[in-house]
Design a protein around this motif. Sequence first.
Motif, PDB file in Angstrom:
ATOM      1  N   GLN B  96      -9.892  -7.889 -12.897  1.00 24.20           N
ATOM      2  CA  GLN B  96      -9.755  -9.441 -12.742  1.00 24.20           C
ATOM      3  C   GLN B  96      -8.365  -9.760 -13.313  1.00 24.20           C
ATOM      4  O   GLN B  96      -8.059 -10.883 -13.917  1.00 24.20           O
ATOM      5  N   ALA B  97      -7.721  -8.891 -13.379  1.00 25.49           N
ATOM      6  CA  ALA B  97      -5.945  -9.196 -13.839  1.00 25.49           C
ATOM      7  C   ALA B  97      -4.999  -9.100 -12.769  1.00 25.49           C
ATOM      8  O   ALA B  97      -3.733  -9.127 -13.054  1.00 25.49           O
ATOM      9  N   GLY B  98      -5.448  -8.826 -11.576  1.00 24.63           N
ATOM     10  CA  GLY B  98      -4.440  -8.680 -10.298  1.00 24.63           C
ATOM     11  C   GLY B  98      -4.119  -7.095 -10.256  1.00 24.63           C
ATOM     12  O   GLY B  98      -3.191  -6.866  -9.254  1.00 24.63           O
ATOM     13  N   ILE B  99      -4.526  -6.302 -11.094  1.00 29.70           N
ATOM     14  CA  ILE B  99      -3.898  -4.856 -10.959  1.00 29.70           C
ATOM     15  C   ILE B  99      -4.286  -4.131  -9.847  1.00 29.70           C
ATOM     16  O   ILE B  99      -3.386  -3.356  -8.932  1.00 29.70           O
ATOM     17  N   GLY B 100      -5.494  -4.323  -9.387  1.00 28.65           N
ATOM     18  CA  GLY B 100      -5.926  -3.762  -7.931  1.00 28.65           C
ATOM     19  C   GLY B 100      -5.221  -4.297  -6.984  1.00 28.65           C
ATOM     20  O   GLY B 100      -4.883  -3.285  -5.952  1.00 28.65           O
ATOM     21  N   SER B 101      -5.069  -5.430  -6.904  1.00 29.47           N
ATOM     22  CA  SER B 101      -4.182  -6.161  -5.846  1.00 29.47           C
ATOM     23  C   SER B 101      -2.875  -5.576  -5.786  1.00 29.47           C
ATOM     24  O   SER B 101      -2.128  -5.258  -4.752  1.00 29.47           O
ATOM     25  N   ARG B 102      -2.162  -5.410  -6.882  1.00 28.02           N
ATOM     26  CA  ARG B 102      -0.812  -4.995  -7.050  1.00 28.02           C
ATOM     27  C   ARG B 102      -0.761  -3.395  -6.552  1.00 28.02           C
ATOM     28  O   ARG B 102       0.119  -2.766  -5.966  1.00 28.02           O
ATOM     29  N   LEU B 103      -1.865  -2.433  -7.168  1.00 25.69           N
ATOM     30  CA  LEU B 103      -1.833  -1.149  -6.662  1.00 25.69           C
ATOM     31  C   LEU B 103      -1.806  -0.979  -5.062  1.00 25.69           C
ATOM     32  O   LEU B 103      -1.207  -0.223  -4.243  1.00 25.69           O
ATOM     33  N   LEU B 104      -3.095  -1.750  -4.383  1.00 27.80           N
ATOM     34  CA  LEU B 104      -2.765  -1.929  -3.002  1.00 27.80           C
ATOM     35  C   LEU B 104      -1.760  -2.388  -2.397  1.00 27.80           C
ATOM     36  O   LEU B 104      -1.329  -1.712  -1.052  1.00 27.80           O
ATOM     37  N   GLU B 105      -1.285  -3.240  -2.745  1.00 20.76           N
ATOM     38  CA  GLU B 105       0.104  -3.687  -2.349  1.00 20.76           C
ATOM     39  C   GLU B 105       0.978  -2.763  -2.112  1.00 20.76           C
ATOM     40  O   GLU B 105       1.897  -2.551  -1.231  1.00 20.76           O
ATOM     41  N   ALA B 106       1.259  -2.060  -3.237  1.00 24.99           N
ATOM     42  CA  ALA B 106       2.347  -1.149  -3.564  1.00 24.99           C
ATOM     43  C   ALA B 106       2.089   0.023  -2.606  1.00 24.99           C
ATOM     44  O   ALA B 106       2.962   0.601  -2.113  1.00 24.99           O
ATOM     45  N   VAL B 107       0.802   0.494  -2.314  1.00 24.59           N
ATOM     46  CA  VAL B 107       0.721   1.598  -1.511  1.00 24.59           C
ATOM     47  C   VAL B 107       0.818   1.081   0.049  1.00 24.59           C
ATOM     48  O   VAL B 107       1.380   1.974   0.802  1.00 24.59           O
ATOM     49  N   CYS B 108       0.459  -0.239   0.384  1.00 20.65           N
ATOM     50  CA  CYS B 108       0.655  -0.720   1.665  1.00 20.65           C
ATOM     51  C   CYS B 108       2.337  -0.951   1.921  1.00 20.65           C
ATOM     52  O   CYS B 108       2.797  -0.642   2.845  1.00 20.65           O
TER      53      CYS B 108
END
Lengths: 165, 153
Positions: B96-108
Amino acid sequence: MRLQKATRFALYSVLECARDPQRPVSATEIAQKYEVSIHHLSKVLRELGRAGILEAARGVGGGYRFRGNPRRLALMDVIALFEDISSRSGAGREPGARTDVGRSLGVVLGEIDEIAKATFRSITVDTMLKLARRQKRAGYGRGNAVISASAATHPPDCARRHRRP
Amino acid sequence: MNRVRDAAVRVRQVRQADLEAVIVLDAQVTGLKKADYWAELYRRYGTGRRRGRQFLVAEGEHGIEGFVIGEVRDWEFGSPACGWVFAINVRPGARQAGIGSRLLEAVCDGFRKLGVTTVRTLLARDNNLVLSFFRARGMMAAQFIPLEMELDR
């Protein structure tokens, strides 16, 4: 999984109210926008109020406010209030259901139901609102009529187009 | 449980020294400590030698908070080149701190650099947490249906 009218009305209402949780939305407003019966809609709204998903705001400018957590409330949470989702209700009691072919058909229909349930469980109100915004940007702001008409004419291509983010 | 500040998290390529933290993080969620499996994944995806393969970690003030693994695959299942995300995880206390989104965005971003325009993943139907995560990022049902059967012994 086919949604009953009440379930569709409930989803429309929840999503309409969740667009701006501070602003009360009247039953009339929802009924007009989605072209549904206000009598039927009122029953649905009361049920959503009892479930704690919406709250009634009384007085001038009153209506219903969304009071759930849009990032936690899944479509299935709303659907479950209006549909029997435990299993294929009635399956096994239909004529021919106990034959080998009937059972095989039950397996296939059960597979479809499970996929539908997983989809409804995984999509939250927040995700649906993002999807609605994308549809609006794509030119489907007044949505239903345009989507229904094109889907009826070109089902596979249209479905693919609308599914893309 | 350490609270995580999104701004303090950096997404970077995995290093050999991160592997133990990745193994622990995975075991927290799956209940299994699969050291050999992760060593093999590091060898295949983490060294950066193979174009299109990515193994990234999110590093915060308290260490490794999450990871993602992805790969570009050509013509698999008859599909033109697309990016596959086949592992993503964030420490339960850091969610809930946006880490998953950042990881997904980085791999994308990595996929985009290789000219890929579609990203896919595959999940168990009952993995509601991760399904919801990908749905919230805009993922929809793909054109594929996964099938399986039990093999006769």
